[in-house]
Write an enzyme that holds these catalytic residues in place. Structure first.
Site, PDB file in Angstrom:
ATOM      1  N   SER A 125      20.015  65.369  17.903  1.00  0.00           N
ATOM      2  CA  SER A 125      20.793  64.757  18.981  1.00  0.00           C
ATOM      3  C   SER A 125      20.286  65.193  20.351  1.00  0.00           C
ATOM      4  O   SER A 125      19.792  66.311  20.521  1.00  0.00           O
ATOM      5  CB  SER A 125      22.264  65.177  18.837  1.00  0.00           C
ATOM      6  OG  SER A 125      23.011  64.850  19.981  1.00  0.00           O
ATOM      7  N   TYR A 150      29.492  70.670  18.103  1.00  0.00           N
ATOM      8  CA  TYR A 150      28.613  69.665  17.503  1.00  0.00           C
ATOM      9  C   TYR A 150      27.176  69.851  17.983  1.00  0.00           C
ATOM     10  O   TYR A 150      26.239  69.906  17.189  1.00  0.00           O
ATOM     11  CB  TYR A 150      29.100  68.250  17.846  1.00  0.00           C
ATOM     12  CG  TYR A 150      28.064  67.189  17.562  1.00  0.00           C
ATOM     13  CD1 TYR A 150      27.782  66.810  16.249  1.00  0.00           C
ATOM     14  CD2 TYR A 150      27.341  66.589  18.595  1.00  0.00           C
ATOM     15  CE1 TYR A 150      26.812  65.859  15.984  1.00  0.00           C
ATOM     16  CE2 TYR A 150      26.375  65.638  18.337  1.00  0.00           C
ATOM     17  CZ  TYR A 150      26.113  65.276  17.029  1.00  0.00           C
ATOM     18  OH  TYR A 150      25.145  64.346  16.765  1.00  0.00           O
ATOM     19  N   LYS A 154      23.478  71.091  15.957  1.00  0.00           N
ATOM     20  CA  LYS A 154      22.176  70.417  15.982  1.00  0.00           C
ATOM     21  C   LYS A 154      21.081  71.379  16.453  1.00  0.00           C
ATOM     22  O   LYS A 154      19.962  71.372  15.934  1.00  0.00           O
ATOM     23  CB  LYS A 154      22.238  69.174  16.874  1.00  0.00           C
ATOM     24  CG  LYS A 154      23.127  68.070  16.332  1.00  0.00           C
ATOM     25  CD  LYS A 154      22.709  67.631  14.937  1.00  0.00           C
ATOM     26  CE  LYS A 154      23.570  66.521  14.385  1.00  0.00           C
ATOM     27  NZ  LYS A 154      23.195  66.147  12.999  1.00  0.00           N
TER      28      LYS A 154
END
Length: 335
Positions: A125, A150, A154
């Site tokens: 991402s 989140y 990643k």
């Protein structure tokens, strides 16, 4: 025929990638726990391609289930989509995100190591860059402290893969997505989140359809063209095709390092209000929206420089923001 395992293959990006894989002649095995999708997507993939992929319903957080899967499964590559993906939710439930996004990744890499499997593509991402110092963002931009759990999963995921590649001669590519939107031209698959949408476009289409009362625009005091946050919106079919290009690079051994990463975006930034206006034009539907406070974990602006992916993967986007929004609206209407 090369066999490819696609985890999270019934999700939004996963399902579109499965379609492109089958169109390119790959045999596909899908693993999904159905936590944010349904088996109807499997039927839709079969209708679009004329081929039914093999499907296993497995929760990749359960190590023994992952082991059992790989005991009988021989594959030529793995595309790993399975992950929780909502920025706001990740801040509220960090442990769930670490367990799911990191645990499942480690278990799969362990099986690849133990069974001498190769060719791994990671769904990464643009959040790894945080608020970049320069725009558009190139792959040379530093990875900053994540703004959300989140984003951190990643970052950690990429680090785990890089260290695994170094220790065990695995070949891997991380694709750093910007913001996927749209639906397949057949309108048989698209983005259909279970519950309240976490991404902008499904919330836009559901508001236009009357499912949601109004759309919240988080903040109008950012230092941008109109005060709203700017993002790079890429059509999901273009994004799916980037996975095919990356996979072929690994299978054909044309990768230059055993761990590589590429930005995958449109290369153009659009503000939330610009997206709203573009949607109203593409759909003919007025949107009921209101400005609310900023959302924790959001950054001001992010859009990609895709020169590296264009050159090294021989890939580029073909579809516009307007096409993405129009297809998303057609998909919503079909529901």
């Amino acid at each position: 025929m090369k066999r490819i395992l696609v985890t999270g293959g019934l999700g939004f990006i996963g399902s579109h990638t499965v379609v492109e894989l089958q169109n390119e002649g790959f045999e596909v095995v899908i693993v999904d726990d159905l936590s944010n999708t349904t088996l109807k997507v499997l039927e839709s993939i079969t209708e679009i391609t004329g081929t039914r992929p093999t499907f296993h319903q497995i929760d990749l957080r359960i190590k023994n289930d992952v082991k059992t899967l790989f005991k009988t499964l021989k594959v030529d590559g793995i595309i790993h989509f399975s992950a929780f993906k909502a920025v706001g939710e990740s801040i509220q439930n960090p442990l769930d995100y670490y367990e799911n996004n990191i645990g499942s990744l480690v278990y799969i890499l362990q099986e690849m190591r133990d069974r001498n499997l190769d060719n791994f593509i990671f769904s990464s991402s643009c959040t790894v860059y945080g608020q970049a110092d320069e725009l558009p963002i190139t792959e040379n931009a530093p990875v900053k402290k994540a703004e959300s759990t989140y984003g951190n999963t990643k970052q950690i995921g990429e680090e785990i893969i890089q260290e695994t590649c170094k220790a065990h001669q695995l070949n891997a590519i991380a694709l750093r997505y910007f913001n996927p939107i749209g639906a397949h031209e057949s309108v048989k698959i698209g983005e259909l989140p279970i519950g309240v949408p976490q991404n902008l476009i499904p919330f836009v289409t559901q508001t236009a359809a009357g499912i949601r009362k109004e759309l919240s625009v988080f903040g109008d005091d950012y230092p941008t063209i109109d005060g709203t946050a700017v993002r790079d919106y890429i059509h999901v079919v273009d994004l799916a095709k980037a996975h095919i290009a990356a996979l072929k690079r690994l299978i054909n051994k044309t990768n230059k390092q055993n761990f590589e990463f590429f930005n995958v975006g449109s290369g153009k930034g659009s503000s939330v209000l610009e997206v709203i206006k573009a949607f109203e034009k593409a759909s003919g539907q007025p949107l009921n929206y209101k400005i609310v406070g900023r959302r924790e974990g959001d950054i001001t602006s992010a859009y990609a420089n895709t020169t590296k992916a264009n050159k090294e993967l021989n890939w580029k986007t073909e579809k516009s923001l307007d096409e993405g929004l129009a297809s998303a609206w057609k998909w919503q209407q079909r529901q």
